[in-house]
Design an enzyme around this catalytic site. Structure first.
Site, mmCIF file in Angstrom:
data_model
loop_
_atom_site.group_PDB
_atom_site.id
_atom_site.type_symbol
_atom_site.label_atom_id
_atom_site.label_comp_id
_atom_site.label_asym_id
_atom_site.label_seq_id
_atom_site.Cartn_x
_atom_site.Cartn_y
_atom_site.Cartn_z
ATOM 1 N N ASP A 132 -0.911 -12.348 -5.013
ATOM 2 C CA ASP A 132 0.203 -11.761 -3.924
ATOM 3 C C ASP A 132 0.610 -13.151 -3.024
ATOM 4 O OD1 ASP A 132 2.051 -9.995 -3.242
ATOM 5 O OD2 ASP A 132 0.830 -9.124 -1.455
ATOM 6 N N HIS A 150 9.760 -12.039 6.908
ATOM 7 C CA HIS A 150 8.699 -11.329 6.933
ATOM 8 C C HIS A 150 7.557 -12.273 7.596
ATOM 9 C CE1 HIS A 150 5.496 -8.583 6.039
ATOM 10 N NE2 HIS A 150 4.726 -9.598 5.564
ATOM 11 N N GLU A 189 4.402 -2.031 1.376
ATOM 12 C CA GLU A 189 5.135 -3.202 1.365
ATOM 13 C C GLU A 189 6.036 -3.535 0.185
ATOM 14 O OE1 GLU A 189 2.358 -6.659 1.643
ATOM 15 O OE2 GLU A 189 2.260 -6.448 3.765
ATOM 16 N N GLU A 218 7.860 -5.024 -2.461
ATOM 17 C CA GLU A 218 7.804 -6.361 -3.167
ATOM 18 C C GLU A 218 8.379 -6.423 -4.514
ATOM 19 O OE1 GLU A 218 3.942 -8.243 -3.104
ATOM 20 O OE2 GLU A 218 3.399 -7.390 -0.942
ATOM 21 N N ASP A 257 2.533 -3.072 -2.235
ATOM 22 C CA ASP A 257 1.433 -3.488 -1.702
ATOM 23 C C ASP A 257 0.827 -2.670 -0.673
ATOM 24 O OD1 ASP A 257 -0.796 -5.218 -1.416
ATOM 25 O OD2 ASP A 257 0.243 -6.630 -0.386
ATOM 26 N N LYS A 293 -6.187 -4.261 1.683
ATOM 27 C CA LYS A 293 -5.113 -4.292 0.482
ATOM 28 C C LYS A 293 -5.831 -3.895 -0.636
ATOM 29 C CE LYS A 293 -2.153 -7.219 2.706
ATOM 30 N NZ LYS A 293 -0.586 -7.194 2.616
#
Ligand code: MN
Length: 439
Positions: A138, A145, A210, A212, A244, A264
């Protein structure tokens, strides 16, 4: 970079009429790949290609022997229960299959009735992960951000000095990645609330998503052999959506000095459909690095990057709480931005990841990192939207949120649109937070 060809022709229509309505994610110009089976059937999972509200069953198409040459070989590989072998064949194979499918699915195609026999309705299927994901990395490619998050911890110096030189990333956890529809228990972990003297083990209280994009690697590279910028995109199979999920309080206590770990690795959700770079060719944009910023080192620069390294993909985040579901309120959009704002492109991620000789393998997944845009409403995570939980957002039905509550569902969506080209999209990437398993 992919040249435009007959498969991008905006005038093309399919005999699958739902592909021609101008609002579907899956017109004949898209043709993304997934792995599916009829729900509850116990059938083997196999590769499929979306067209309107239908799927071309590639296993059935392979058995029907309607394709020939490289397209037929590619179809056989893509008919398997994972797309890894197909991905390994590279962009020539996926391009050959795309061209053949484009011709077979057009209005007036000679094999229309045989092709009809290969279609399965999307409403009748369930999806699996499109590939065995050996490794997941990642990144952190949105400077907006990185700055928004940095400001919460270091108001005077939000962006660390390495950010504008090196694409920041970490090696993530592949085993807990699941396809859209994933629900997971709120993670439990060590929390160190402000003012506390010792940590406690408790359910996460600052649950976040998140926004993404996921980048699936196609052809890999041998250990020790780097991939240069000019070749980087030929190693990309395609893009999907990636959520995520992040436990901000667990992250805040554990992340120094080695980065995120249990905050995570409990769940990550991807969309079932992978849109190829070839399908995205009409939506390429010049990549621009401000003259005020450091220009990339030569191994992260190329003429192709400068002319069309960026991709304009509109990105959305929608929330549906348990109460909204109960009251039949539609999911509510809380973010709208574009992938074009990324500070580092996918070619730079591939070139950087392999510059030391690290070997990428077919089916590896790279996450872009949270894709926040330049304005406050383009924030791709709640920690930014609510300024670290200090400014709640208001939802339809009178609820508000700082972070996610049990029963909340998050849906990511993405599409490309511009005058003269056909709108195409990525399908949904949806996941739901369930209560924590009691301690
Ligand atoms: Mn992330």
């Amino acid at each position: 970079m992919t040249e435009l060809n007959e498969t991008h022709d905006a005038a093309l229509k399919s005999f699958v009429t739902s592909a021609n309505d101008g609002v579907t994610d899956f017109p004949i110009q898209n043709l993304p790949f997934a792995v599916f089976r009829r729900v509850g059937s116990g059938e083997p999972f196999r590769g499929g290609v979306a067209i309107g509200d239908q799927i071309v069953d590639l296993a059935r198409l392979h058995r029907a022997r309607l394709l020939s040459g490289e397209a037929a070989t590619a179809c056989e590989a893509a008919a398997a229960a994972t797309l890894n072998a197909f991905m390994a064949k590279g962009t020539a194979a996926s391009s050959a299959l795309r061209l053949a499918l484009s011709r077979q699915l057009r209005a007036g195609a000679a094999d229309e009735s045989e092709m009809h026999a290969c279609l399965v309705s999307q409403s009748d299927v369930e999806y699996a992960l499109p590939a065995h994901i050996g490794d997941y990395t990642d990144f952190y490619t949105s400077v907006y951000h990185a700055t928004n998050i940095g400001r919460q911890f270091r108001p005077d110096n939000p962006l660390l000095p390495n950010y504008k030189w090196v694409p920041i990333g970490y090696h993530g956890r592949a085993s807990s990645i699941a396809v859209s529809g994933q629900s997971f228990s709120r993670p439990v972990g060590q929390l160190m609330p402000p003012g506390a003297e010792t940590p406690t083990l408790a359910p996460c209280k600052r649950m976040d998503y998140e926004l993404e994009m996921g980048i699936f690697v196609g052809t890999g590279n041998a250990l020790g052999a780097r991939i240069g910028m000019e070749a980087a995109e030929s190693h990309v199979f395609g893009l999907c959506l990636l959520n995520d999920w992040s436990a901000r309080d667990i992250q805040g206590w554990e992340y120094q000095p080695l980065g995120p770990f249990l905050s995570k690795n409990f769940a990550s959700t991807i969309s079932p459909w992978i849109v190829t770079l070839e399908a995205l060719a009409p939506y390429r944009l010049a990549w621009i690095r401000s003259a005020d910023d450091p220009q990339p080192l030569p191994y992260l620069d190329s003429t192709g990057l400068r002319s069309e390294g960026a991709i304009d993909i509109q990105l959305e985040v929608l929330i549906e709480t348990a109460l909204m579901r109960e009251r039949r309120l539609p999911p509510h959009r809380i973010c709208l931005t574009s992938y074009r704002h990324a500070y580092w492109t996918l070619s730079q991620l591939i070139a950087h990841h392999t510059v030391n000789g690290c070997n990428l393998q077919p089916g590896d997944l790279l996450g872009t990192g949270t894709l926040s845009g330049p304005t406050a409403t383009e924030a791709g995570a709640l920690i930014e939207l609510t300024v670290g939980g200090k400014q709640p957002i208001t939802l339809p039905g009178g609820q508000s949120r700082t972070f996610l509550e049990d029963g909340d569902s998050i849906t990511l969506r993405a599409h490309c649109a511009k005058p003269g080209a056909v709108r195409l999209g990525f399908g949904d990437c949806q996941g739901t937070v369930l209560p924590a398993i009691p301690l």
